[in-house]
Enzyme design. Structure first.
Site, PDB file in Angstrom:
ATOM      1  N   MET A 188       0.830  -1.212   0.000  1.00 22.84           N
ATOM      2  CA  MET A 188       0.000   0.000   0.000  1.00 22.84           C
ATOM      3  C   MET A 188       0.859   1.254   0.000  1.00 22.84           C
ATOM      4  O   MET A 188       0.534   2.234  -0.677  1.00 22.84           O
ATOM      5  CB  MET A 188      -0.935   0.000   1.217  1.00 22.84           C
ATOM      6  CG  MET A 188      -2.154  -0.887   1.061  1.00 22.84           C
ATOM      7  SD  MET A 188      -3.149  -0.485  -0.391  1.00 22.84           S
ATOM      8  CE  MET A 188      -3.584   1.208  -0.051  1.00 22.84           C
ATOM      9  N   ARG A 220      10.132   0.491   8.365  1.00 18.04           N
ATOM     10  CA  ARG A 220      10.584  -0.191   9.580  1.00 18.04           C
ATOM     11  C   ARG A 220      12.102  -0.050   9.779  1.00 18.04           C
ATOM     12  O   ARG A 220      12.864  -0.152   8.807  1.00 18.04           O
ATOM     13  CB  ARG A 220      10.216  -1.667   9.419  1.00 18.04           C
ATOM     14  CG  ARG A 220      10.583  -2.583  10.539  1.00 18.04           C
ATOM     15  CD  ARG A 220      10.177  -4.006  10.194  1.00 18.04           C
ATOM     16  NE  ARG A 220      10.677  -4.488   8.906  1.00 18.04           N
ATOM     17  CZ  ARG A 220      11.907  -4.868   8.656  1.00 18.04           C
ATOM     18  NH1 ARG A 220      12.836  -4.813   9.599  1.00 18.04           N
ATOM     19  NH2 ARG A 220      12.266  -5.311   7.457  1.00 18.04           N
ATOM     20  N   PRO A 269     -10.941   0.085   8.195  1.00 19.22           N
ATOM     21  CA  PRO A 269     -10.336  -1.148   7.691  1.00 19.22           C
ATOM     22  C   PRO A 269     -10.400  -1.262   6.179  1.00 19.22           C
ATOM     23  O   PRO A 269      -9.761  -2.152   5.599  1.00 19.22           O
ATOM     24  CB  PRO A 269     -11.193  -2.241   8.332  1.00 19.22           C
ATOM     25  CG  PRO A 269     -12.526  -1.602   8.553  1.00 19.22           C
ATOM     26  CD  PRO A 269     -12.228  -0.158   8.872  1.00 19.22           C
ATOM     27  N   HIS A 290      -7.968 -13.253   0.666  1.00 17.08           N
ATOM     28  CA  HIS A 290      -6.865 -12.327   0.405  1.00 17.08           C
ATOM     29  C   HIS A 290      -5.615 -13.100  -0.016  1.00 17.08           C
ATOM     30  O   HIS A 290      -5.532 -14.315   0.158  1.00 17.08           O
ATOM     31  CB  HIS A 290      -6.545 -11.490   1.646  1.00 17.08           C
ATOM     32  CG  HIS A 290      -7.531 -10.387   1.897  1.00 17.08           C
ATOM     33  ND1 HIS A 290      -8.722 -10.601   2.539  1.00 17.08           N
ATOM     34  CD2 HIS A 290      -7.500  -9.064   1.579  1.00 17.08           C
ATOM     35  CE1 HIS A 290      -9.389  -9.453   2.612  1.00 17.08           C
ATOM     36  NE2 HIS A 290      -8.676  -8.509   2.045  1.00 17.08           N
ATOM     37  N   HIS A 291      -4.639 -12.342  -0.487  1.00 16.51           N
ATOM     38  CA  HIS A 291      -3.334 -12.858  -0.917  1.00 16.51           C
ATOM     39  C   HIS A 291      -2.602 -13.597   0.221  1.00 16.51           C
ATOM     40  O   HIS A 291      -2.859 -13.360   1.404  1.00 16.51           O
ATOM     41  CB  HIS A 291      -2.474 -11.692  -1.414  1.00 16.51           C
ATOM     42  CG  HIS A 291      -2.359 -10.565  -0.430  1.00 16.51           C
ATOM     43  ND1 HIS A 291      -1.309 -10.450   0.440  1.00 16.51           N
ATOM     44  CD2 HIS A 291      -3.181  -9.518  -0.141  1.00 16.51           C
ATOM     45  CE1 HIS A 291      -1.474  -9.380   1.209  1.00 16.51           C
ATOM     46  NE2 HIS A 291      -2.616  -8.791   0.864  1.00 16.51           N
ATOM     47  N   LYS A 322      -0.850 -11.769   3.388  1.00 18.81           N
ATOM     48  CA  LYS A 322      -1.577 -11.040   4.424  1.00 18.81           C
ATOM     49  C   LYS A 322      -1.329 -11.689   5.780  1.00 18.81           C
ATOM     50  O   LYS A 322      -1.418 -12.904   5.926  1.00 18.81           O
ATOM     51  CB  LYS A 322      -3.075 -11.005   4.105  1.00 18.81           C
ATOM     52  CG  LYS A 322      -3.875 -10.165   5.100  1.00 18.81           C
ATOM     53  CD  LYS A 322      -5.254  -9.802   4.566  1.00 18.81           C
ATOM     54  CE  LYS A 322      -6.107  -9.089   5.591  1.00 18.81           C
ATOM     55  NZ  LYS A 322      -5.546  -7.795   6.029  1.00 18.81           N
TER      56      LYS A 322
HETATM   57  N1  LIG Z   1      -7.760   0.057   5.036  1.00 20.77           N
HETATM   58  C1  LIG Z   1      -7.552  -0.392   3.803  1.00 20.77           C
HETATM   59  O1  LIG Z   1      -8.213   0.023   2.837  1.00 20.77           O
HETATM   60  C2  LIG Z   1      -6.465  -1.388   3.571  1.00 20.77           C
HETATM   61  C3  LIG Z   1      -5.760  -1.864   4.643  1.00 20.77           C
HETATM   62  N2  LIG Z   1      -4.664  -2.666   4.460  1.00 20.77           N
HETATM   63  C4  LIG Z   1      -3.897  -2.989   5.650  1.00 20.77           C
HETATM   64  O2  LIG Z   1      -2.719  -2.188   5.639  1.00 20.77           O
HETATM   65  C5  LIG Z   1      -1.646  -2.884   6.278  1.00 20.77           C
HETATM   66  C6  LIG Z   1      -0.441  -2.957   5.341  1.00 20.77           C
HETATM   67  O3  LIG Z   1      -0.794  -3.735   4.214  1.00 20.77           O
HETATM   68  P1  LIG Z   1       0.255  -3.986   3.030  1.00 20.77           P
HETATM   69  O4  LIG Z   1       0.678  -2.687   2.449  1.00 20.77           O
HETATM   70  O5  LIG Z   1      -0.330  -5.024   2.152  1.00 20.77           O
HETATM   71  O6  LIG Z   1       1.458  -4.645   3.864  1.00 20.77           O
HETATM   72  P2  LIG Z   1       3.025  -4.640   3.543  1.00 20.77           P
HETATM   73  O7  LIG Z   1       3.624  -5.632   4.468  1.00 20.77           O
HETATM   74  O8  LIG Z   1       3.246  -4.763   2.083  1.00 20.77           O
HETATM   75  O9  LIG Z   1       3.467  -3.148   3.958  1.00 20.77           O
HETATM   76  C7  LIG Z   1       3.628  -2.715   5.267  1.00 20.77           C
HETATM   77  C8  LIG Z   1       4.900  -1.888   5.321  1.00 20.77           C
HETATM   78  O10 LIG Z   1       5.017  -1.308   6.615  1.00 20.77           O
HETATM   79  C9  LIG Z   1       6.326  -1.587   7.081  1.00 20.77           C
HETATM   80  N3  LIG Z   1       6.399  -1.515   8.527  1.00 20.77           N
HETATM   81  C10 LIG Z   1       6.202  -2.490   9.447  1.00 20.77           C
HETATM   82  N4  LIG Z   1       6.411  -2.008  10.683  1.00 20.77           N
HETATM   83  C11 LIG Z   1       6.767  -0.708  10.545  1.00 20.77           C
HETATM   84  C12 LIG Z   1       7.147   0.323  11.443  1.00 20.77           C
HETATM   85  N5  LIG Z   1       7.221   0.102  12.763  1.00 20.77           N
HETATM   86  N6  LIG Z   1       7.443   1.552  10.950  1.00 20.77           N
HETATM   87  C13 LIG Z   1       7.379   1.797   9.633  1.00 20.77           C
HETATM   88  N7  LIG Z   1       7.051   0.850   8.719  1.00 20.77           N
HETATM   89  C14 LIG Z   1       6.748  -0.374   9.166  1.00 20.77           C
HETATM   90  C15 LIG Z   1       6.634  -2.963   6.525  1.00 20.77           C
HETATM   91  O11 LIG Z   1       8.011  -3.282   6.593  1.00 20.77           O
HETATM   92  P3  LIG Z   1       8.470  -4.843   6.607  1.00 20.77           P
HETATM   93  O12 LIG Z   1       7.796  -5.507   5.433  1.00 20.77           O
HETATM   94  O13 LIG Z   1       9.935  -4.765   6.468  1.00 20.77           O
HETATM   95  O14 LIG Z   1       7.975  -5.406   7.907  1.00 20.77           O
HETATM   96  C16 LIG Z   1       6.136  -2.773   5.097  1.00 20.77           C
HETATM   97  O15 LIG Z   1       7.080  -2.077   4.293  1.00 20.77           O
HETATM   98  C17 LIG Z   1      -2.218  -4.238   6.686  1.00 20.77           C
HETATM   99  O16 LIG Z   1      -2.649  -4.157   8.021  1.00 20.77           O
HETATM  100  C18 LIG Z   1      -3.421  -4.413   5.763  1.00 20.77           C
HETATM  101  O17 LIG Z   1      -4.401  -5.257   6.281  1.00 20.77           O
HETATM  102  C19 LIG Z   1      -4.269  -3.044   3.220  1.00 20.77           C
HETATM  103  C20 LIG Z   1      -4.954  -2.632   2.118  1.00 20.77           C
HETATM  104  C21 LIG Z   1      -6.122  -1.778   2.202  1.00 20.77           C
HETATM  105  O1  LIG Z   2      -4.219  -6.766   3.689  1.00 25.87           O
HETATM  106  C1  LIG Z   2      -4.861  -6.440   2.669  1.00 25.87           C
HETATM  107  O2  LIG Z   2      -4.416  -6.607   1.533  1.00 25.87           O
HETATM  108  C2  LIG Z   2      -6.186  -5.811   2.855  1.00 25.87           C
HETATM  109  N1  LIG Z   2      -6.576  -5.572   4.073  1.00 25.87           N
HETATM  110  C3  LIG Z   2      -7.759  -4.899   4.466  1.00 25.87           C
HETATM  111  C4  LIG Z   2      -8.549  -5.733   5.458  1.00 25.87           C
HETATM  112  O3  LIG Z   2      -7.942  -6.448   6.268  1.00 25.87           O
HETATM  113  O4  LIG Z   2      -9.773  -5.633   5.479  1.00 25.87           O
HETATM  114  C5  LIG Z   2      -8.560  -4.336   3.337  1.00 25.87           C
HETATM  115  C6  LIG Z   2      -8.389  -4.980   2.006  1.00 25.87           C
HETATM  116  O5  LIG Z   2      -9.333  -5.988   1.835  1.00 25.87           O
HETATM  117  C7  LIG Z   2      -6.983  -5.425   1.680  1.00 25.87           C
END
Ligand SMILES: NC(=O)C1=CN([C@@H]2O[C@H](COP(=O)(O)OP(=O)(O)OC[C@H]3O[C@@H](n4cnc5c(N)ncnc54)[C@H](OP(=O)(O)O)[C@@H]3O)[C@@H](O)[C@H]2O)C=CC1
Ligand SMILES: O=C(O)C1=N[C@H](C(=O)O)C[C@H](O)C1
Length: 273
Positions: free
Chosen positions: A14, A36, A124, A156-157, A160
């Site tokens: 994201m 991170r 969410p 989901h993928h 996750k």
């Molecule tokens: N609300 C919405 O519409 C959506 C929500 N989500 C949620 O968003 C979150 C992230 O999803 P996604 O992008 O797929 O996950 P990713 O794992 O691809 O991305 C998360 C990023 O955050 C980094 N990270 C972890 N801890 C820290 C920290 N303490 N400080 C800064 N960066 C940090 C990770 O690093 P590293 O990989 O090195 O740990 C990674 O680069 C999940 O909880 C997901 O469920 C996702 C899509 C849509």
């Molecule tokens: O982790 C994801 O990818 C997503 N997370 C969110 C969730 O937990 O509801 C939203 C979306 O479906 C993608």
């Protein structure tokens, strides 16, 4: 007016999407990018990680430093990081959009405490479509009532980390509340063994994981002789990112408080966004 955005989780699925949109977006400027501590992304240009030409914002691991002069943080990281980020934003007086899911009760309480000092959008699912689905599910549950069993399936993928999805939990809460049930008692996250008949008050929430599925949710209302299914399928992360950016811009000038996408989209009063 230009909204100066800090993206946390800037190297993630994201985060890179948000960096791409902020970099291209009118009225937006990428002010900072954080990931991170120990991440291989540290020191790299955030735009390059997002498959763009360099834009001069390097990924760091110090959010407090990145917050100086920022208007808003967009945070898609993890349950624990988001709670910590909320506290830092509250300390520095910077607005916050949280997309992370899987926060426990204590982490949610920390976000709520931060929202007493700064405006926070915490949702969410940032897509317009899913937020419309929340309203459709509320309406369907109210009209169909006790005669229909409610079941939810999400997929989901494989990368996750949290289960069930935050969206599935919210769908369950919406249905439970519309039916006058306590979500803590009604939501059932697993079934195995000789369980006997399905209790009528139960709302099942099941999780599938695999491949590169962006995000799919179906709510089933199963009655005698008919079944209603309400499904949302995300085919790209763009809609989530678009929603998060809309939320970030909406926050400008808002008083401290905990908001969600229904506030951003103007769905609270049942009106059109
Ligand atoms: N609300 C919405 O519409 C959506 C929500 N989500 C949620 O968003 C979150 C992230 O999803 P996604 O992008 O797929 O996950 P990713 O794992 O691809 O991305 C998360 C990023 O955050 C980094 N990270 C972890 N801890 C820290 C920290 N303490 N400080 C800064 N960066 C940090 C990770 O690093 P590293 O990989 O090195 O740990 C990674 O680069 C999940 O909880 C997901 O469920 C996702 C899509 C849509
Ligand atoms: O982790 C994801 O990818 C997503 N997370 C969110 C969730 O937990 O509801 C939203 C979306 O479906 C993608």
């Amino acid at each position: 007016m230009t909204t100066k955005v800090v993206v946390t989780g800037a190297a993630g699925r994201m985060g890179t999407q948000i960096v791409r949109m902020v970099t291209h977006g009118p009225g937006l400027a990428l002010h900072g990018a954080v990931d991170r501590p120990g991440s291989p992304a540290l020191g790299q240009d955030a735009a390059v990680l997002a498959a763009l030409p360099p834009a001069g914002v390097v990924v760091g691991d110090d959010l407090a430093k990145a917050l100086a002069g920022a208007d808003v943080v967009i945070d898609f990281t993890s349950h624990d990081a988001s709670a910590r980020h909320a506290e830092l934003c509250a300390e520095k007086g910077v607005a916050l959009v949280i997309g992370s899911t899987g926060l426990g009760a204590e982490e949610k309480a920390r976000v709520a405490a931060a929202a007493r000092k700064i405006p926070v959008v915490f949702s969410p699912n940032m897509s317009v479509g899913v937020n419309v689905v929340f309203e459709l599910v509320r309406q369907a549950a109210k009209v169909l009532g006790e005669d229909y069993d409610v079941e939810i399936v999400e997929m989901h993928h494989k990368k996750k980390r949290d289960a069930p999805s935050g969206t599935a939990v919210r769908l369950g809460e919406v249905a439970a509340e519309a039916l006058g049930r306590d979500p803590a008692e009604a939501l059932c996250y697993s079934r195995q063994g000789i369980l006997g008949e399905r209790p009528p008050w139960q709302i099942g929430v099941q999780t599938l994981r695999g491949g590169d599925v962006v995000g799919e949710h179906t709510v089933f209302f199963c009655g005698e002789g008919e079944r209603v299914e309400i499904t949302h399928r995300a085919t790209s992360r763009e809609q989530f990112a678009r929603g998060a950016i809309r939320a970030a811009q909406w926050l400008a000038g808002k008083p401290a408080g905990l908001y969600d996408m229904a506030d951003v989209l103007g769905l609270r009063g049942g009106g059109r966004p």
